[in-house]
Design a protein around this motif. Structure first.
Motif, PDB file in Angstrom:
ATOM      1  N   VAL A 120     -54.755  30.009  50.870  1.00  0.00           N
ATOM      2  CA  VAL A 120     -54.987  30.427  52.248  1.00  0.00           C
ATOM      3  C   VAL A 120     -55.945  31.609  52.237  1.00  0.00           C
ATOM      4  CG1 VAL A 120     -53.935  31.402  54.325  1.00  0.00           C
ATOM      5  CG2 VAL A 120     -52.729  29.647  53.022  1.00  0.00           C
ATOM      6  N   TYR A 121     -56.990  31.530  53.036  1.00  0.00           N
ATOM      7  CA  TYR A 121     -57.987  32.599  53.154  1.00  0.00           C
ATOM      8  C   TYR A 121     -58.027  33.048  54.608  1.00  0.00           C
ATOM      9  CZ  TYR A 121     -62.481  35.015  52.418  1.00  0.00           C
ATOM     10  OH  TYR A 121     -63.481  35.946  52.314  1.00  0.00           O
ATOM     11  N   THR A 122     -58.015  34.366  54.838  1.00  0.00           N
ATOM     12  CA  THR A 122     -57.862  34.870  56.192  1.00  0.00           C
ATOM     13  C   THR A 122     -58.412  36.280  56.320  1.00  0.00           C
ATOM     14  OG1 THR A 122     -56.202  35.575  57.822  1.00  0.00           O
ATOM     15  CG2 THR A 122     -55.510  35.519  55.540  1.00  0.00           C
ATOM     16  N   SER A 123     -58.622  36.698  57.552  1.00  0.00           N
ATOM     17  CA  SER A 123     -59.025  38.078  57.834  1.00  0.00           C
ATOM     18  C   SER A 123     -57.830  39.003  57.976  1.00  0.00           C
ATOM     19  CB  SER A 123     -59.849  38.118  59.127  1.00  0.00           C
ATOM     20  OG  SER A 123     -59.081  37.658  60.220  1.00  0.00           O
ATOM     21  N   ILE A 124     -56.626  38.469  57.908  1.00  0.00           N
ATOM     22  CA  ILE A 124     -55.416  39.271  58.092  1.00  0.00           C
ATOM     23  C   ILE A 124     -55.095  39.974  56.778  1.00  0.00           C
ATOM     24  CG2 ILE A 124     -52.995  39.248  58.777  1.00  0.00           C
ATOM     25  CD1 ILE A 124     -53.561  36.602  60.237  1.00  0.00           C
ATOM     26  N   THR A 154     -39.560  23.545  49.778  1.00  0.00           N
ATOM     27  CA  THR A 154     -40.434  22.478  49.277  1.00  0.00           C
ATOM     28  C   THR A 154     -40.818  22.661  47.822  1.00  0.00           C
ATOM     29  OG1 THR A 154     -42.519  23.580  49.860  1.00  0.00           O
ATOM     30  CG2 THR A 154     -41.443  22.257  51.583  1.00  0.00           C
ATOM     31  N   GLY A 155     -40.716  23.896  47.326  1.00  0.00           N
ATOM     32  CA  GLY A 155     -41.133  24.173  45.958  1.00  0.00           C
ATOM     33  C   GLY A 155     -42.602  24.499  45.827  1.00  0.00           C
ATOM     34  N   ALA A 156     -43.352  24.441  46.925  1.00  0.00           N
ATOM     35  CA  ALA A 156     -44.778  24.749  46.882  1.00  0.00           C
ATOM     36  C   ALA A 156     -45.006  26.253  46.762  1.00  0.00           C
ATOM     37  CB  ALA A 156     -45.472  24.223  48.130  1.00  0.00           C
ATOM     38  N   LYS A 157     -46.180  26.620  46.291  1.00  0.00           N
ATOM     39  CA  LYS A 157     -46.577  28.021  46.219  1.00  0.00           C
ATOM     40  C   LYS A 157     -47.775  28.233  47.132  1.00  0.00           C
ATOM     41  CE  LYS A 157     -48.477  31.546  43.083  1.00  0.00           C
ATOM     42  NZ  LYS A 157     -47.680  32.617  43.683  1.00  0.00           N
ATOM     43  N   ILE A 158     -47.727  29.290  47.950  1.00  0.00           N
ATOM     44  CA  ILE A 158     -48.837  29.617  48.829  1.00  0.00           C
ATOM     45  C   ILE A 158     -49.596  30.796  48.230  1.00  0.00           C
ATOM     46  CG2 ILE A 158     -49.542  30.193  51.171  1.00  0.00           C
ATOM     47  CD1 ILE A 158     -48.053  27.488  50.833  1.00  0.00           C
ATOM     48  N   ALA A 159     -50.848  30.582  47.895  1.00  0.00           N
ATOM     49  CA  ALA A 159     -51.700  31.626  47.324  1.00  0.00           C
ATOM     50  C   ALA A 159     -52.512  32.249  48.455  1.00  0.00           C
ATOM     51  CB  ALA A 159     -52.619  31.041  46.257  1.00  0.00           C
ATOM     52  N   TYR A 160     -52.155  33.455  48.844  1.00  0.00           N
ATOM     53  CA  TYR A 160     -52.714  34.108  50.027  1.00  0.00           C
ATOM     54  C   TYR A 160     -53.804  35.101  49.645  1.00  0.00           C
ATOM     55  CZ  TYR A 160     -52.731  36.675  54.488  1.00  0.00           C
ATOM     56  OH  TYR A 160     -53.086  37.262  55.684  1.00  0.00           O
ATOM     57  N   GLU A 161     -54.907  35.075  50.389  1.00  0.00           N
ATOM     58  CA  GLU A 161     -55.983  36.039  50.184  1.00  0.00           C
ATOM     59  C   GLU A 161     -56.496  36.520  51.534  1.00  0.00           C
ATOM     60  OE1 GLU A 161     -60.496  36.454  48.294  1.00  0.00           O
ATOM     61  OE2 GLU A 161     -59.433  34.536  48.208  1.00  0.00           O
ATOM     62  N   GLY A 162     -56.365  37.804  51.793  1.00  0.00           N
ATOM     63  CA  GLY A 162     -56.904  38.404  53.001  1.00  0.00           C
ATOM     64  C   GLY A 162     -58.160  39.185  52.675  1.00  0.00           C
ATOM     65  N   SER A 163     -59.145  39.124  53.577  1.00  0.00           N
ATOM     66  CA  SER A 163     -60.412  39.800  53.310  1.00  0.00           C
ATOM     67  C   SER A 163     -61.024  40.315  54.606  1.00  0.00           C
ATOM     68  CB  SER A 163     -61.395  38.835  52.637  1.00  0.00           C
ATOM     69  OG  SER A 163     -62.691  39.408  52.564  1.00  0.00           O
ATOM     70  N   ARG A 164     -61.538  41.535  54.567  1.00  0.00           N
ATOM     71  CA  ARG A 164     -62.254  42.091  55.719  1.00  0.00           C
ATOM     72  C   ARG A 164     -63.653  41.491  55.849  1.00  0.00           C
ATOM     73  NH1 ARG A 164     -59.180  46.112  57.721  1.00  0.00           N
ATOM     74  NH2 ARG A 164     -57.756  47.201  56.303  1.00  0.00           N
ATOM     75  N   SER A 168     -70.459  26.661  51.422  1.00  0.00           N
ATOM     76  CA  SER A 168     -71.747  26.246  50.855  1.00  0.00           C
ATOM     77  C   SER A 168     -71.638  26.037  49.349  1.00  0.00           C
ATOM     78  CB  SER A 168     -72.822  27.294  51.159  1.00  0.00           C
ATOM     79  OG  SER A 168     -73.067  27.385  52.536  1.00  0.00           O
ATOM     80  N   ALA A 169     -70.832  26.888  48.703  1.00  0.00           N
ATOM     81  CA  ALA A 169     -70.670  26.803  47.252  1.00  0.00           C
ATOM     82  C   ALA A 169     -69.625  25.780  46.842  1.00  0.00           C
ATOM     83  CB  ALA A 169     -70.296  28.169  46.694  1.00  0.00           C
ATOM     84  N   LYS A 170     -69.043  25.103  47.831  1.00  0.00           N
ATOM     85  CA  LYS A 170     -67.992  24.111  47.598  1.00  0.00           C
ATOM     86  C   LYS A 170     -66.796  24.710  46.863  1.00  0.00           C
ATOM     87  CE  LYS A 170     -71.228  20.232  47.688  1.00  0.00           C
ATOM     88  NZ  LYS A 170     -70.978  20.044  49.133  1.00  0.00           N
ATOM     89  N   THR A 171     -66.482  25.963  47.222  1.00  0.00           N
ATOM     90  CA  THR A 171     -65.282  26.631  46.707  1.00  0.00           C
ATOM     91  C   THR A 171     -64.387  27.029  47.879  1.00  0.00           C
ATOM     92  OG1 THR A 171     -66.448  28.759  46.707  1.00  0.00           O
ATOM     93  CG2 THR A 171     -66.434  27.480  44.641  1.00  0.00           C
ATOM     94  N   ALA A 172     -64.270  26.119  48.828  1.00  0.00           N
ATOM     95  CA  ALA A 172     -63.515  26.401  50.048  1.00  0.00           C
ATOM     96  C   ALA A 172     -62.032  26.585  49.746  1.00  0.00           C
ATOM     97  CB  ALA A 172     -63.684  25.258  51.043  1.00  0.00           C
ATOM     98  N   PRO A 173     -61.363  27.443  50.511  1.00  0.00           N
ATOM     99  CA  PRO A 173     -59.904  27.505  50.420  1.00  0.00           C
ATOM    100  C   PRO A 173     -59.308  26.232  50.999  1.00  0.00           C
ATOM    101  CG  PRO A 173     -60.641  28.758  52.306  1.00  0.00           C
ATOM    102  CD  PRO A 173     -61.886  28.312  51.585  1.00  0.00           C
ATOM    103  N   ASP A 174     -58.039  26.003  50.751  1.00  0.00           N
ATOM    104  CA  ASP A 174     -57.386  24.842  51.357  1.00  0.00           C
ATOM    105  C   ASP A 174     -57.239  25.027  52.858  1.00  0.00           C
ATOM    106  OD1 ASP A 174     -57.051  23.524  48.893  1.00  0.00           O
ATOM    107  OD2 ASP A 174     -55.203  24.644  48.494  1.00  0.00           O
ATOM    108  N   ILE A 175     -56.895  26.262  53.251  1.00  0.00           N
ATOM    109  CA  ILE A 175     -56.656  26.567  54.663  1.00  0.00           C
ATOM    110  C   ILE A 175     -57.263  27.928  54.966  1.00  0.00           C
ATOM    111  CG2 ILE A 175     -54.814  27.392  56.218  1.00  0.00           C
ATOM    112  CD1 ILE A 175     -53.193  24.976  55.472  1.00  0.00           C
ATOM    113  N   ALA A 176     -57.831  28.067  56.154  1.00  0.00           N
ATOM    114  CA  ALA A 176     -58.328  29.353  56.628  1.00  0.00           C
ATOM    115  C   ALA A 176     -57.836  29.580  58.049  1.00  0.00           C
ATOM    116  CB  ALA A 176     -59.849  29.397  56.579  1.00  0.00           C
ATOM    117  N   TYR A 177     -57.675  30.848  58.405  1.00  0.00           N
ATOM    118  CA  TYR A 177     -57.282  31.212  59.762  1.00  0.00           C
ATOM    119  C   TYR A 177     -58.547  31.684  60.491  1.00  0.00           C
ATOM    120  CZ  TYR A 177     -52.563  31.263  57.759  1.00  0.00           C
ATOM    121  OH  TYR A 177     -51.390  30.917  57.119  1.00  0.00           O
TER     122      TYR A 177
END
Length: 457
Positions: free
Chosen positions: A59-63, A82-92, A103-112
């Protein structure tokens, strides 16, 4: 105003987080990652997502901190059950870096995504990267969100994103004690609001306080003023045409709306209580401008529900009259039956259609997630999800905001600048509204300058 990234200076949800009530999963027996919790989570609602052990969703977000802790805490039931792991990354730098990653094809799975306009540009620029919402998400959106909210996550007739958090901007903050002491009543129409303003001015006080200084985002509070007033003087249909540029930015109806804003913000008898003259609005910090209400130097300030995070710790947010207390009322429409509502929020968007990603996306559109987020936030956060248990909201402003968002009598519209091209919504609209205050630039000149800045395509 742009949500989250361009509002990072305003504490949106900084209330103390509640202790989680999740220590284990009654069905699976797995222990929650939160060792401080004392209760258990019922995993029955999570069986629909299947067994996702060993799967990771990024998950990639501005939060960012401290709000990011509330986000990751709200994922614990999903991870536990569920046993899943959520890898969270927040960035200003979220808004600038997300297109780079795509563009670099390194998209996160989900973004807010903080605004509908950004979502539309991503779909246009990266049509193969942004994934349409799966059926489970569509079902949740249809069931728990209003048509307006669903439309803001839809591009070219296809649902891509569902709301995460929400806010309400159509509020006026005031002192209940001052109102009680002076016999003032909450206005239910715009004319009543103006009559109240004049009554306060006639008493020898300056009724309104305002500030639009906000660092590199200076001017955005003035754009919110105009957006709210366009909804009230021209109506939601014209508002949509204006935001989508099917009418020019300087259409006569918008000129009329800006003049109406000027009846308050450019009236020296009405502003700027305790802060200076009309021009002082341009340099008064938005997050401090309301301090005149508990201090007794002004009576009214138009600001969103999230302004509650900016009051000093000794100020009580409550409807009951009390010393050093503040509260807010709905910014009224033309008539008591005219109920436009301006707000904002962010949207969950996926760049992968793996089963675990679709499952987490569905969770984020569900009442289970909304309820969990409300629990771990404590106050300062709301959702437009009608399945949210309102009893979990702790702030009276949060409760009132949620009721407005889910009341069909109110006509919701998303923040206009958040839907406009960035060159306008986070550029000329901000700077020209600042000049409108700071240099007394005319209504027509301001709106014409913004119109000329609108991108040709």
């Amino acid at each position: 105003m742009r949500s989250m990234t361009r509002r990072s200076y305003a504490a949106l949800a900084t209330g103390a987080a509640f202790a989680l009530i999740l220590a284990g999963c009654s069905d699976s027996g797995n222990k929650s990652p939160d060792a401080s919790s004392t209760g258990k989570v019922d995993c029955a609602a999570y069986k629909q997502y299947g067994d996702l052990k060993g799967k990771t969703v990024s998950v990639y977000t501005s939060i960012v901190d401290p709000e990011s802790k509330q986000q990751t805490d709200s994922y614990i039931p999903f991870e536990t059950c569920t046993g899943a792991k959520i890898a969270y990354e927040g960035s200003r730098e979220f808004e600038s870096q997300l297109p780079v990653r795509l563009s670099a094809k390194t998209a996160p799975d989900i973004a807010y995504i903080p605004q509908p306009g950004f979502l539309k540009s991503l779909v246009a620029d990266f049509p193969d990267a942004v994934k349409p919402a799966p059926q489970a998400v569509i079902d949740n959106a249809t069931k728990y969100y209003s048509e307006a909210w669903v439309n803001y996550g839809t591009v070219d007739g296809k649902l891509y994103a569902t709301p995460l958090g929400a806010n309400v901007k159509s509020f006026v903050w005031y002192s209940p004690k001052e109102f009680a002491d002076n016999g003032y009543t909450i206005p239910t129409t715009w004319d009543e609001l103006m009559t109240l303003s004049q009554t306060i001015a006639d008493s020898g006080r300056i009724p309104w306080c305002a500030g639009i200084e906000s660092g590199t985002a200076t001017g955005w509070p003035a754009t919110d003023w105009l957006e709210d007033v366009v909804l009230r003087t021209a109506g939601p249909d014209v508002y949509d045409e204006w935001v989508n540029h099917t009418i020019p930015f300087n259409d006569p109806k918008i000129v009329e709306a800006l003049a109406t804003v000027g009846d308050v913000l450019k009236n020296p008898a009405y502003v700027n209580g305790g802060l200076g003259d009309v021009q002082s609005i341009a340099t008064a910090p938005w997050n401090e401008a309301g301090n005149g209400i508990p201090a007794g130097t002004c009576s009214l300030m138009r600001a969103a529900n999230f302004y509650q995070a900016n009051w000093a710790t000794d100020v009580t947010v409550a409807e009951k009259p009390q010393d050093n207390g503040v509260y807010a009322f709905y910014l009224p429409g033309k008539t008591a039956d005219d109920k436009p509502l301006l707000g904002g929020g962010e949207f969950v968007t996926a760049f992968s259609d793996r089963p675990e990603v679709q499952a987490f996306q569905a969770y984020l559109s569900s009442p289970e997630w909304a309820n969990e987020k409300a629990k771990v936030t404590g106050q300062g956060w709301i959702s437009a999800n009608s399945g949210l248990d309102a009893s979990l909201l702790q702030s009276p402003i949060d409760i009132m905001s949620y009721k407005l968002l889910t009341d069909p009598a109110y006509t919701f519209r998303f923040d206009g600048s958040d839907q406009m091209p960035a060159a306008v919504g986070a550029g000329s609209f901000w700077t020209e509204m600042t000049d409108w205050i700071a240099t007394d630039k005319s209504d027509e000149a301001v709106l014409t300058a913004i119109e000329k800045s609108w991108p040709a395509s």
